[in-house]
Design an enzyme around this catalytic site. Structure first.
Site, mmCIF file in Angstrom:
data_model
loop_
_atom_site.group_PDB
_atom_site.id
_atom_site.type_symbol
_atom_site.label_atom_id
_atom_site.label_comp_id
_atom_site.label_asym_id
_atom_site.label_seq_id
_atom_site.Cartn_x
_atom_site.Cartn_y
_atom_site.Cartn_z
ATOM 1 N N PRO A 2 56.928 47.593 34.931
ATOM 2 C CA PRO A 2 56.529 46.622 35.947
ATOM 3 C C PRO A 2 55.247 45.885 35.553
ATOM 4 C CG PRO A 2 56.948 48.775 36.938
ATOM 5 C CD PRO A 2 56.914 48.964 35.463
ATOM 6 N N ARG A 12 34.733 39.220 43.684
ATOM 7 C CA ARG A 12 34.798 40.674 43.868
ATOM 8 C C ARG A 12 33.978 41.355 42.785
ATOM 9 N NH1 ARG A 12 38.485 37.887 46.340
ATOM 10 N NH2 ARG A 12 39.381 38.773 48.219
#
Length: 61
Positions: A2, A12
């Site tokens: 994946p 962030r």
């Protein structure tokens, strides 16, 4: 294997990104059965100058 891409606005901390990669990897592994070693997470950070909502750049708000 994946591959997950997370697109988000810049700003962030490294710790936040580290935690995000860890938790996304865990979630994908748990839900798909893929081994964690095979889960790849890409973080694409976008400048607030390059992102708009409702006709306004985020940087202008």
């Amino acid at each position: 294997m994946p591959y997950i891409t997370v697109k988000m606005l810049e700003g962030r901390t490294e710790e936040q990104k580290r935690n995000l990669v860890e938790k996304v990897t865990d979630a994908v592994s748990e839900t798909t059965g893929a081994p964690k070693e095979k889960v790849v997470v890409f973080i694409e950070e976008m400048s607030k100058n390059h992102y708009g909502i409702a006709g306004k750049r985020v940087s202008d708000q």
